[in-house]
Design a protein around this motif. Structure first.
Motif, short mmCIF file in Angstrom:
data_model
loop_
_atom_site.label_atom_id
_atom_site.label_comp_id
_atom_site.label_asym_id
_atom_site.label_seq_id
_atom_site.Cartn_x
_atom_site.Cartn_y
_atom_site.Cartn_z
N ARG A 1 0.86 -1.18 0.00
CA ARG A 1 0.00 0.00 0.00
C ARG A 1 0.89 1.23 0.00
O ARG A 1 1.80 1.35 0.83
CB ARG A 1 -0.89 0.01 1.24
N VAL A 2 0.67 2.13 -0.96
CA VAL A 2 1.53 3.29 -1.12
C VAL A 2 0.82 4.55 -0.65
O VAL A 2 -0.30 4.85 -1.09
CB VAL A 2 1.98 3.46 -2.58
N LEU A 3 1.48 5.28 0.25
CA LEU A 3 1.00 6.59 0.70
C LEU A 3 1.99 7.64 0.21
O LEU A 3 3.20 7.49 0.41
CB LEU A 3 0.94 6.65 2.23
N VAL A 4 1.48 8.67 -0.42
CA VAL A 4 2.33 9.80 -0.77
C VAL A 4 2.50 10.67 0.46
O VAL A 4 1.54 10.97 1.16
CB VAL A 4 1.72 10.61 -1.93
N PHE A 5 3.76 11.06 0.73
CA PHE A 5 4.07 11.93 1.86
C PHE A 5 5.02 12.99 1.33
O PHE A 5 6.20 12.74 1.13
CB PHE A 5 4.71 11.11 2.98
N THR A 6 4.49 14.18 1.04
CA THR A 6 5.23 15.16 0.26
C THR A 6 4.91 16.57 0.71
O THR A 6 3.98 16.80 1.49
CB THR A 6 4.90 14.98 -1.24
N ALA A 7 5.67 17.51 0.18
CA ALA A 7 5.44 18.92 0.51
C ALA A 7 4.43 19.55 -0.45
O ALA A 7 3.98 20.68 -0.22
CB ALA A 7 6.76 19.69 0.45
N TYR A 8 4.08 18.84 -1.51
CA TYR A 8 3.25 19.43 -2.57
C TYR A 8 1.84 18.86 -2.55
O TYR A 8 1.65 17.66 -2.32
CB TYR A 8 3.89 19.17 -3.93
N ASP A 9 0.85 19.72 -2.85
CA ASP A 9 -0.53 19.23 -2.87
C ASP A 9 -1.33 19.83 -4.03
O ASP A 9 -2.50 20.13 -3.90
CB ASP A 9 -1.23 19.52 -1.54
N SER A 10 -0.67 19.99 -5.19
CA SER A 10 -1.40 20.49 -6.35
C SER A 10 -2.35 19.41 -6.86
O SER A 10 -2.13 18.21 -6.65
CB SER A 10 -0.43 20.89 -7.47
N ASP A 11 -3.41 19.84 -7.53
CA ASP A 11 -4.35 18.89 -8.11
C ASP A 11 -3.63 17.91 -9.04
O ASP A 11 -3.92 16.71 -9.05
CB ASP A 11 -5.44 19.61 -8.90
N ALA A 12 -2.69 18.45 -9.84
CA ALA A 12 -1.98 17.60 -10.80
C ALA A 12 -1.20 16.50 -10.08
O ALA A 12 -1.22 15.34 -10.50
CB ALA A 12 -1.04 18.45 -11.65
N ALA B 1 -11.69 16.65 -0.01
CA ALA B 1 -12.73 17.58 -0.46
C ALA B 1 -12.50 17.99 -1.91
O ALA B 1 -13.44 18.10 -2.69
CB ALA B 1 -12.75 18.79 0.45
N ARG B 2 -11.23 18.21 -2.27
CA ARG B 2 -10.94 18.59 -3.65
C ARG B 2 -11.22 17.44 -4.61
O ARG B 2 -11.70 17.66 -5.73
CB ARG B 2 -9.47 19.03 -3.75
N LEU B 3 -10.95 16.21 -4.18
CA LEU B 3 -11.25 15.07 -5.04
C LEU B 3 -12.76 14.88 -5.20
O LEU B 3 -13.24 14.54 -6.28
CB LEU B 3 -10.60 13.81 -4.48
N LEU B 4 -13.50 15.09 -4.12
CA LEU B 4 -14.95 15.00 -4.21
C LEU B 4 -15.51 16.06 -5.15
O LEU B 4 -16.46 15.82 -5.90
CB LEU B 4 -15.59 15.14 -2.83
N GLU B 5 -14.91 17.25 -5.14
CA GLU B 5 -15.33 18.31 -6.05
C GLU B 5 -15.12 17.89 -7.49
O GLU B 5 -15.94 18.17 -8.36
CB GLU B 5 -14.55 19.59 -5.76
N ARG B 6 -14.02 17.18 -7.75
CA ARG B 6 -13.77 16.69 -9.10
C ARG B 6 -14.84 15.72 -9.54
O ARG B 6 -15.21 15.66 -10.71
CB ARG B 6 -12.40 16.02 -9.17
N ILE B 7 -15.35 14.93 -8.59
CA ILE B 7 -16.39 13.95 -8.90
C ILE B 7 -17.75 14.63 -9.07
O ILE B 7 -18.51 14.33 -9.99
CB ILE B 7 -16.46 12.88 -7.80
N ASP B 8 -18.04 15.57 -8.16
CA ASP B 8 -19.36 16.21 -8.15
C ASP B 8 -19.53 17.24 -9.26
O ASP B 8 -20.65 17.45 -9.74
CB ASP B 8 -19.61 16.89 -6.79
N ARG B 9 -18.43 17.92 -9.65
CA ARG B 9 -18.55 18.97 -10.66
C ARG B 9 -17.48 18.77 -11.75
O ARG B 9 -16.62 19.63 -11.95
CB ARG B 9 -18.39 20.36 -10.02
N PRO B 10 -17.55 17.64 -12.47
CA PRO B 10 -16.50 17.35 -13.45
C PRO B 10 -16.42 18.37 -14.57
O PRO B 10 -15.36 18.54 -15.18
CB PRO B 10 -16.90 15.96 -13.98
N GLU B 11 -17.54 19.06 -14.85
CA GLU B 11 -17.53 20.02 -15.95
C GLU B 11 -16.74 21.28 -15.59
O GLU B 11 -16.35 22.05 -16.48
CB GLU B 11 -18.97 20.40 -16.33
#
Length: 206
Positions: free
Chosen positions: A77-88, A131-141
């Motif tokens: 199981r891989v967890l990202v642990f980083t200083a960056y949190d951009s959507d990309a 929350a940002r990922l849910l926004e991508r799902i709820d408002r894909p347009e």
């Protein structure tokens, strides 16, 4: 015991994280790596891998690290642990197979909980990132698709449309279409304006 791999190019940070994790009686850091190659070469059995996105210049990044680990250890199981949190970065990491994403200013208790959740087979998609990922799902347009994010991220690195097409194995017309859609969603008139808006909003990073 939860057997953990640390993949980060900063030895001092790895030492600090290792010391922190080993305060927990059910954690054991069994391997450390400063590069994708070192991570892929370890022979230890790994339950959870903590992977940084940024592994320095001119080397495979943490996204390739995720893929390299999972190619030979599909059950890890891989967890990202980083200083960056951009959507990309978030989208690329999850697409590569990560089950969670934490930033390095997380509280130790949150890191411990994330590791245990991952080891138990769960996914960590809570808090602001969730929350940002849910926004991508709820408002894909209204949000950039994974491909639009990738095109804009690479464009921000200075690649021309021709170079983008070669990198992504698509036509220049397809690249222009993705960029056009990104411009519309970001209310930008051109490439430079779109990149500036995306960086300001934390959608991509330079």
């Amino acid at each position: 015991m939860i057997r953990i791999l640390l993949l980060d190019d900063h030895p001092v940070l790895r030492h600090g994280v290792r010391s922190l994790l080993e305060t927990q009686s059910d954690f054991e850091v069994v391997a450390e790596a400063g590069s994708v190659e070192e991570a892929a070469a370890t022979t230890q059995v790994i339950d959870v891998a903590l992977v940084d996105i940024d592994l320095g210049d001119d080397v495979p990044d943490g996204i390739e690290g995720i893929r390299a680990i999972l190619r030979t250890r599909a059950d890890t199981r891989v967890l990202v642990f980083t200083a960056y949190d951009s959507d990309a970065d978030i989208v690329r990491a999850l697409d590569a197979g990560a089950v969670g994403y934490l930033v390095k200013d997380s509280r130790p208790a949150d890191l411990f909980s994330a590791i245990r959740t991952a080891a138990d087979g769960g996914r960590l998609l809570e808090g602001p990132i969730g929350a940002r990922l849910l926004e991508r799902i709820d408002r894909p347009e209204d949000v950039l698709t994974a491909r639009e994010l990738e095109v804009l991220r690479l464009a921000a690195s200075g690649l021309s449309n021709r170079d983008l097409a070669r990198e992504l194995h698509v036509s220049e017309a397809t690249v222009k279409t993705h960029l056009h859609h990104a411009f519309i969603k970001l209310s930008a008139d051109n490439r430079q304006a779109a990149i500036a808006v995306a960086v300001k909003r934390g959608i991509i990073r330079l």
